[in-house]
Write an enzyme that holds these catalytic residues in place. Structure first.
Site, PDB file in Angstrom:
ATOM      1  N   ASN A  34       0.824  -1.216   0.000  1.00 13.84           N
ATOM      2  CA  ASN A  34       0.000   0.000   0.000  1.00 13.84           C
ATOM      3  C   ASN A  34       0.858   1.266   0.000  1.00 13.84           C
ATOM      4  O   ASN A  34       0.349   2.353   0.230  1.00 13.84           O
ATOM      5  CB  ASN A  34      -0.952   0.001   1.204  1.00 13.84           C
ATOM      6  CG  ASN A  34      -0.209   0.009   2.529  1.00 13.84           C
ATOM      7  OD1 ASN A  34       1.024   0.040   2.568  1.00 13.84           O
ATOM      8  ND2 ASN A  34      -0.943  -0.027   3.626  1.00 13.84           N
ATOM      9  N   GLU A  46       1.455   4.238   7.465  1.00 12.84           N
ATOM     10  CA  GLU A  46       0.415   3.776   6.548  1.00 12.84           C
ATOM     11  C   GLU A  46      -0.219   4.977   5.843  1.00 12.84           C
ATOM     12  O   GLU A  46      -0.163   6.102   6.338  1.00 12.84           O
ATOM     13  CB  GLU A  46      -0.674   3.035   7.344  1.00 12.84           C
ATOM     14  CG  GLU A  46      -0.170   1.828   8.144  1.00 12.84           C
ATOM     15  CD  GLU A  46       0.055   0.591   7.278  1.00 12.84           C
ATOM     16  OE1 GLU A  46       0.308   0.711   6.062  1.00 12.84           O
ATOM     17  OE2 GLU A  46      -0.020  -0.514   7.844  1.00 12.84           O
TER      18      GLU A  46
END
Ligand code: F6R
Length: 266
Positions: free
Chosen positions: A136, A143
């Site tokens: 990702n 993140e």
């Protein structure tokens, strides 16, 4: 960014190990930032091999981990402290105190994060930071949509990262939910960054990091701001790139990145 595309995952390890070894030859007391996970394992094993054959002395390194899972004691085999003990401390012949890991077992994690930042600063900062990239686009465990100037802190792992990392655990539910990670701002302060990626499953994240806009939805894209970031990719990991910004190492040269070839975009 300097983009180096080599044929195979084994070539990624050799090329990146050359970059690290060249740096250590210049400065044996290099402060090395060490990623965990599968991407850098080949680099560490190649460096350990060179040490075992007597061509490389690693004993003067100081290493800082990027991150550690919250809730796993350092002795837990899946903790990053245990990983680094297996892949670096022992095979590199380092005194254990030379490899630092965020103390994610502390009651006060904010204090642990602050102390980690201070210990990096006290060591003079990180000379060379080895990175992997998540599917990702995360680096460290920053993140999507981490602040691009974040510092070491507690973060929650995304569902995608927990699924990706389930392969390291007996059961998916054993994957920790949180970690203590260096921030993107912390990583950007490393004097040089060396990101390695192998395999088609990293292709979309690599393309977003290199050719996409700098955006919190792809945290690795922040490396576009770094003055000295090298990405070493195998052909599968590079397969999503569309611009002609890749180049292959100049034959017979350890570190051709940014010093020759077809001239990567920078
Ligand atoms: C590891 C880390 C992560 C990994 C990334 C890729 O310390 O911070 O960013 O580099 O999740 O993991 P692998 O290499 O296992 O695909």
């Amino acid at each position: 960014m300097d983009i180096v595309i080599v044929p195979t995952a084994a070539d990624v390890a050799t090329y990146a190990a050359d970059v690290v070894a060249d740096r250590i030859a210049e400065e044996p007391g290099t402060v090395l930032g060490v990623a965990t996970g599968s991407s850098p394992v080949g680099i560490y094993r190649e460096l350990a091999r060179r040490r075992a054959e007597g061509s490389l002395d690693l004993a003067h390194l100081t290493c800082f981990a990027l991150d550690e899972y919250v809730g796993l004691a350092p002795e837990h085999p899946r903790s990053y402290a245990a990983y680094l003990d297996r892949e670096i401390v022992r095979p590199f012949g380092l005194a254990p105190g030379r490899v630092r890991v965020p103390d994610a077992s502390r009651a006060d994690l904010e204090e642990a994060a602050e102390e980690y930042e201070q210990s990096i600063a006290a060591a003079g900062g990180i000379d060379l930071q080895i990175l992997g990239i998540g599917t990702n686009g995360h680096i460290g465990f920053n993140e999507p949509v981490s602040s691009l100037s974040s510092r070491t802190r507690v973060t929650a792992l995304s569902a995608q990262t927990r699924t990706d990392n389930a392969r390291f655990f007996d059961r998916p539910q054993d994957v920790p939910t949180h970690c203590l990670t260096q921030g993107l701002g912390t990583i950007l302060e490393a004097r040089r960054v060396l990101l390695v990626a192998q395999g088609e499953r990293k292709a979309a994240a690599v393309a977003a990091a290199v050719e996409g806009p700098v955006a919190a939805r792809c945290p690795a894209s922040v490396l576009q701001f770094h003055p000295r970031a090298t990405l070493v990719l195998d052909e599968d990991a590079a397969s999503g790139l569309t611009l002609e910004n890749g180049h292959r190492p100049v034959p017979g040269r350890g570190d051709g990145a940014g010093q020759g070839g077809s001239g990567p975009a920078s």
